[in-house]
Enzyme design. Structure first.
Site, short mmCIF file in Angstrom:
data_model
loop_
_atom_site.label_atom_id
_atom_site.label_comp_id
_atom_site.label_asym_id
_atom_site.label_seq_id
_atom_site.Cartn_x
_atom_site.Cartn_y
_atom_site.Cartn_z
N GLU A 161 13.19 28.78 -54.99
CA GLU A 161 14.60 28.36 -54.95
C GLU A 161 15.07 27.74 -56.26
O GLU A 161 16.15 28.05 -56.76
CB GLU A 161 14.84 27.38 -53.79
CG GLU A 161 14.73 28.01 -52.40
CD GLU A 161 13.29 28.20 -51.94
OE1 GLU A 161 12.36 27.73 -52.63
OE2 GLU A 161 13.09 28.82 -50.87
N HIS A 171 15.83 22.13 -40.52
CA HIS A 171 16.57 23.40 -40.56
C HIS A 171 18.01 23.24 -40.07
O HIS A 171 18.66 24.23 -39.74
CB HIS A 171 15.88 24.46 -39.69
CG HIS A 171 14.83 25.24 -40.42
ND1 HIS A 171 13.94 24.67 -41.29
CD2 HIS A 171 14.53 26.57 -40.43
CE1 HIS A 171 13.13 25.61 -41.77
NE2 HIS A 171 13.48 26.77 -41.27
#
Lengths: 316, 358
Positions: B65, B134
């Site tokens: 990322e 999440h």
């Protein structure tokens, strides 16, 4: 490589940084400075293998890379003096060099931060079909950052025209490489990650140029990323104008050994053995001294920047 | 623009359409992200794009990322217009160095010489047990950073128009989606259009209170306002749409009319963007406030996974309606209100036919 030109370029970097160091105590350069004294051959040897349209990214210790790539000396000094005519109009200082016209695409002081940007610039060059190579300079400490390995992985995956240049000067600030990395070659890791790798004596400008030329030729013919590890040494303190061997973080005699293989002096010795060598060196010294005097005057006479301009820099 | 087609599509399809049109209209646009070309296509938002535009425009990504964000910044300052896609906003935390230190500052620190036309798409998760890592709602994180633009559209119409605007914008834009909005249908014209990245929208006019909501909370706010209208309580609902900049003129103008401010956020209360809205109103329109402002936000602990633990975690329309009525000092028959706002679907799914997982 034009050896005289390479010598002149190294000498210029050395004299500029010595002048910065000499004047730093005047308290007018009010930003950190990370001097490259002792490491000039890597910057000059690599940049001699690049074209003007090729791009270079660097880090907090950027002066040598900036100057070797053709960055404007006046704008660099004015930036360090915090003036409006600096390369970042005073926003950046010594750790934020940029000269787009010269292909010096940017330097910032987060360790490893410009490595993915360089890969991205190389990716753009490939996607746009440009015959352009990007080089990024970083130190041995940076090789410990995860983002570097993420970047190398992507560059290898997409066979990008990127030259990774690791200046292994053995130290990250005051921490020796033995305390940070296992005993294995840095370039060996890069090879395993899919780079064509090279090593060079980083204090021998001809050696650095020779491997750079070969690496860059491969990049231009689509062979995928290349990685050069150059052994070199930082003579002065991590940040600031002074010598700091008195702190005792380096083994006794280590600095002296590296000073004895000074990249500028080695090139000068080579030139002196040639018929006009001594005159050539003298002439280079004179020319550089005059240019430096001019550039400091330009910086010190530069207008002060205006904080009202700052918000305008934030968004397009 | 809104009346040229009577076409209702889901927000996921609206986002996919915006990406396809951006790729179509500008060859500098590339889309890259983990799973972008996979069979699921990031909840359908990137489905089929690689087949349509090829592997040199639409890319899968290594699980890197931070590196990939830096690589996209490098491409953005070199003539491309990358769109990065993260399946979860939580994953973007791995890229905070590149987002905060480089994307947001590259133009500034070089005194405006280089633009960073980069869009980072992230998704706030909710439901079916995504749990503490999440389903975070991190708009305040990004909104704190000068140099970024941060938007979180609610309607499908806005999602398409703001995504196209973000991709055409020359600055880094964090485009925050909410998983519970992907399946909602909206009237979305097919031709490309843009919606400004700095304007709130008044979704419902009212005179008794200003209810500023972010992202999915707009859905709950409109339900609450509708229910309260049955009792003569007239709520103005504003979809904030953008987090940085906040459209304070629209909000302040509303508060000057209603005298009451309630802010409903999808995030935690402490340090959240709801507090920023209230602070900005207090600084400039303190005299207009007839009662203390209110934040409706998540409790200050991460969301748990079990549906038995999560049922009281997210404030819903009933929670909003009860709080607003009480705050206004208005009597509303509570059982009746609860019946009006009864939610027949389980607390952990966006709609009845959802079978999990996300």
């Amino acid at each position: 490589m034009n050896f005289e030109k390479a010598f002149g370029s190294m000498l210029r970097v050395r004299r500029v940084e010595e002048a910065i160091a000499d004047r730093y105590a005047e308290q007018q350069m009010r930003c950190p400075v990370h001097l490259s004294i002792g490491q000039e051959a890597v910057a000059v040897g690599v940049c001699a293998a690049l074209r003007k349209e090729d791009g270079v990214f660097s880090n907090h210790r950027a002066h040598a890379h900036y100057l070797a790539k053709g960055g404007d000396l006046k704008a660099m000094l004015a930036e360090i003096y915090g003036r409006e005519n600096g390369c970042c109009r005073g926003v950046g200082g010594s750790m934020h060099m940029v000269d787009l016209a010269a292909g010096f695409l940017g330097a910032v002081p987060i360790v490893g931060a410009t490595v993915p940007l360089a890969v991205g610039a190389a990716w753009a060059a490939k996607l746009r079909g440009e015959n352009r190579v990007i080089a990024v300079f970083f130190g041995d400490g940076t090789f410990e950052e995860g983002v570097v390995h993420e970047s190398i992985n992507f560059a290898a995956l997409h066979r990008l025209p990127i030259l990774f240049v690791c200046e292994n000067n053995l130290y990250a600030c005051y921490s020796r490489i033995d305390d940070r990395q296992p005993d294995r070659p840095i370039h060996g890791v890069a090879a395993a990650q899919g780079c064509r790798t090279f090593t060079a004596d980083g204090n021998d400008v001809q050696a650095v140029f020779d491997v750079s030329r070969e690496a860059v030729a491969g990049l231009r013919s689509g062979q995928g990323p290349a990685f050069i590890e150059c052994a070199t040494y930082r003579w002065r303190e991590h940040c600031g104008p002074n010598l700091d061997d008195n702190l005792g973080y380096r083994p006794q005699g280590e600095l002296a050994r590296w000073e004895s293989v000074c990249p500028v002096e080695r090139a000068a010795a080579f030139l002196r053995a040639m018929p006009d060598g001594a005159a050539l060196i003298e002439s280079a010294e004179k020319q550089i001294a005059a240019e430096i005097a001019d550039a400091f005057a330009f910086a010190l006479e530069g207008p002060l920047p205006n904080s009202a301009d700052l918000p305008g820099y934030l968004y397009a | 623009m809104r009346d040229d087609k009577k076409r209702h599509i889901t927000q996921a399809d609206a986002i996919r359409e915006a990406l396809a049109q951006a790729l179509q209209e500008d060859e500098r646009v590339i889309v890259v992200g983990e799973g972008v070309p996979d069979p699921k296509g990031v909840f359908g938002t990137t489905a089929g794009l690689q087949q349509q535009f090829g592997p040199s425009r639409v890319f899968d990504s290594p699980l890197s990322e931070n590196g990939m964000t830096g690589i996209c910044i490098g491409a953005a300052i070199s003539g491309m217009r990358p769109v990065m896609v993260h399946q979860r906003i939580d994953f973007a935390l791995l890229a905070m160095d590149q987002i905060v230190n480089n994307a947001a500052k590259w133009r500034y620190m070089f005194a405006g010489q280089v633009n960073v036309p980069l869009v980072i798409m992230v998704i706030v998760g909710r439901g079916w047990g995504p749990g503490p890592q999440h389903a975070q709602s991190l708009q305040a994180f990004f909104g704190h950073i000068p140099g970024l633009k941060v938007v979180m559209p609610t309607s499908g119409y806005d999602a398409k128009g703001m995504l196209l605007a973000a991709i055409r914008d020359d600055n880094p834009v964090i485009f925050i989606q909410h998983r519970w909005l992907h399946g909602i249908e909206d009237l979305v014209p097919e031709p490309p259009y843009t919606v400004p990245l700095d304007r709130a929208a008044i979704c419902r006019s009212g005179k008794d209170a200003t209810l500023v909501a972010f992202s999915y909370m707009v859905v709950e706010a409109l339900l609450a306002a509708e229910a309260l209208s049955q009792y003569g309580i007239d709520i103005e609902v504003i979809d904030a749409r953008s987090v940085r900049p906040l459209d304070m003129p629209t909000i302040i103008e509303s508060v000057r009319r209603t005298g009451t401010l309630v802010v409903a956020d999808t995030a935690w209360k402490t340090g959240g963007i709801a507090g920023e809205v209230i602070a900005a109103v207090a600084e400039t329109a303190f005299d207009a406030l007839r009662r203390p402002p209110v934040r409706i936000a998540l409790p200050d602990y991460p969301v748990p996974t079990s549906p038995y633990l999560v049922k009281d975690y997210y404030p819903d329309a009933l929670y909003l309606a009860r709080h607003i009525a009480a705050h206004l000092g208005r009597e509303v028959p509570d059982a009746e209100l609860a019946e009006r706002l009864f939610r027949s679907t389980p607390c952990d799914v966006p709609q009845k036919d959802f079978r999990g997982p996300f």
